[in-house]
Motif scaffolding. Sequence first.
Motif: not given
Lengths: 415, 82
Positions: A274-287, A289-295, A403-411
């Motif tokens: 819902k919150e995430g939107k696909t970026s229309s640019l390949p370059l970095r856009e504030t907010g 950036t996909p969040p990262v979860t590290i196990f 919170n506050g993220g607009l990324a379309n996916h999480q890594r």
Amino acid sequence: MTPHFFLLGGLLSVERLSWIQECLKFFFVKLNPENLLHHTKPPRDAVFVFLLTGDALYSLQNPQTLPLWEVILSMPSVKIICDLKELELRGISIGRLKMKNPEQVIDQNSLALNGQPSFWKDVMKYARQHEQPVPSTVGYLQMESPYMNQSSHAALQFLAAGVEAHASVDLYTYLDGIHLGHTGQNPSECTNIGSSLEGLYDKALKKGLACQMLACGRCSAARGYSTWDDGQGVVISTCTIKPVKIRNLQEIIGQFGRSHIILAKNSASIKFKKEGKTSSLPLRETGRTPPVTIFVTDRPYGTEDAFGAVSFAVSCAYEGIKTRVIFIEEGVYTLMGEHKLEKGAHFFNLQEVVDAVAGSENLQLFAFQPSLSQRGIIKNKKLNGVLNIGIPELGQLLFYPPNGGLANHQRVIFF
Amino acid sequence: MTDTPAEVSDFSNLTCTNLMIRLKILLKKAPPHSTVDCIVRRDQRDTIDVPFSKTGYDVRIRKIDANRYRVSLKKKEQGLFP
């Protein structure tokens, strides 16, 4: 709809498959019960796809893990895609599972341009779906050395499939993964990883695609690769193949600021709906950036993995990437007892590191309580910046954007 | 945590990430009102300056040689008034 997908190439333990299964149950029961209501037959579009290769395939036959897969496959819209060549190589039979779930267990891979079945072509179908603009980019983080570990072949095949699919490709090498770029490799019984990477680089450039191969500066220096350093960020090596560039970790993490899919030997991409939107640019856009979860799944000190994971996470957070570190499985030993390091030792006390970085901007640390309980240990009480979590919290961390993220996916990356 | 140059830790061989980690550990252990001093490279100096200034530290940087800087970090005092 783009599914959530896991790429799993390492041995899948009962413990790991159990918590993955519990997270999927949480997803379907708590977050998406509507999927259960309409679950009459497997729909064409899977919600979860498990891409299994290498040693992960043994879990489809192991009597301890097979029942867990059966539970997972009983959930709606779950699909397993197996690496047929690796199944055959290992003599693994998945007949029973496939007979029960013919539409969900796939062991026929798409054909590559050479007419051979290619699991990595199937992986690429998922890895490229998040990207809107063309040419898209796919990335791979390699942390193991070649020849000792089959994962280097997986990295190579992933990147080759990317180039074949007209995607630009990035290879990030970290920890022992930097050995992929050593000059003069000459294996007698294996594919030459070094010359294959050089060939891939040339092929990508001929197709007009970008191809970056970046090696972590700290890991390279430790292993004798950084033979000249001007002290201002320029490092030159006389023992790396031409396409590989040694860069500080911060610069490599900078690539994670873009929205392309980055996979590793054991990794996942979790879509935010819902919150995430696909970026229309390949370059970095504030907010965006996909969040990262590290196990962190390995014990501290015995290998560099646990420290490498925390160091990697700190770099991500410093680069402004929302980062979560979850100590899980054997990784919870990092938090047990009170670690004491000999005075003057040229190393980090991992508990001191965890304690010091807890509370840093963009960084959250968690301990998976079931892993602690299973080992009969408790977290050091001084590590109060590391929050204990169970399945519901883990499910929320995986399936909700920070919170506050607009990324379309999480890594998701397993260390 | 000293003013004697000979005893100032030289962190110029650390990566930026590990330098951040090392400084955070030292600051966590440092007694109240004390200063953490170290020697760093130019690129490390840039890494330290903004993040620590933003998160409640007084950051003082002095060039001591070509590509060598002495950095002093001290937790900002909490005043009675903003």
